[in-house]
Design a protein around this motif. Structure first.
Motif, short mmCIF file in Angstrom:
data_model
loop_
_atom_site.label_atom_id
_atom_site.label_comp_id
_atom_site.label_asym_id
_atom_site.label_seq_id
_atom_site.Cartn_x
_atom_site.Cartn_y
_atom_site.Cartn_z
N GLU A 201 22.32 -2.82 -27.81
CA GLU A 201 23.13 -2.35 -28.95
C GLU A 201 23.30 -0.83 -28.89
O GLU A 201 24.40 -0.33 -29.09
N ARG A 202 22.23 -0.11 -28.57
CA ARG A 202 22.32 1.35 -28.47
C ARG A 202 23.23 1.77 -27.32
O ARG A 202 24.00 2.72 -27.43
N ILE A 203 23.14 1.07 -26.21
CA ILE A 203 23.98 1.39 -25.05
C ILE A 203 25.43 1.13 -25.39
O ILE A 203 26.31 1.96 -25.09
N ASP A 204 25.71 0.03 -26.04
CA ASP A 204 27.08 -0.32 -26.40
C ASP A 204 27.68 0.66 -27.40
O ASP A 204 28.89 0.90 -27.40
N ASN A 205 26.84 1.25 -28.25
CA ASN A 205 27.33 2.18 -29.27
C ASN A 205 27.50 3.61 -28.75
O ASN A 205 28.07 4.44 -29.42
N ASP A 206 26.98 3.88 -27.57
CA ASP A 206 27.10 5.24 -27.01
C ASP A 206 28.35 5.40 -26.26
O ASP A 206 29.21 5.16 -25.88
#
Length: 87
Positions: A82-87
């Motif tokens: 989720e964090r990777i996708d939001n960056d």
């Protein structure tokens, strides 16, 4: 520019490789039988690569010691994705 050398150069032309790694501050990729086998880098490059990771692990250890909250492996991987996708 990426420097790729045969692993035999490590033995036969060490000073050239050392110059590239230390003085030019550039990693050298070594091959064996045409396939990548290892990367040589200076201690400074290694520190720059590892220090942020070590710092984050230290933060995680501190946080873990201050709370009983734990996450399962799937929860951790979902949060990371989720964090990777939001960056």
């Amino acid at each position: 520019m990426i420097t790729i050398r045969p692993i035999s150069d490590l033995r036969n032309k060490f000073s050239e490789i050392e110059e590239t790694v230390v003085e030019e501050n550039a990693p050298v990729f070594l091959t064996k039988n045409g396939y990548g086998t290892m990367v040589l880098m200076s201690l400074d490059q290694y520190d720059q690569l590892i220090n942020p990771i070590e710092s984050k692990l230290d933060e995680a250890d501190l946080q873990a010691s201050q709370t009983g909250q734990r996450f399962s492996s799937p929860e951790v991987f979902d949060r990371v994705r989720e964090r990777i996708d939001n960056d």
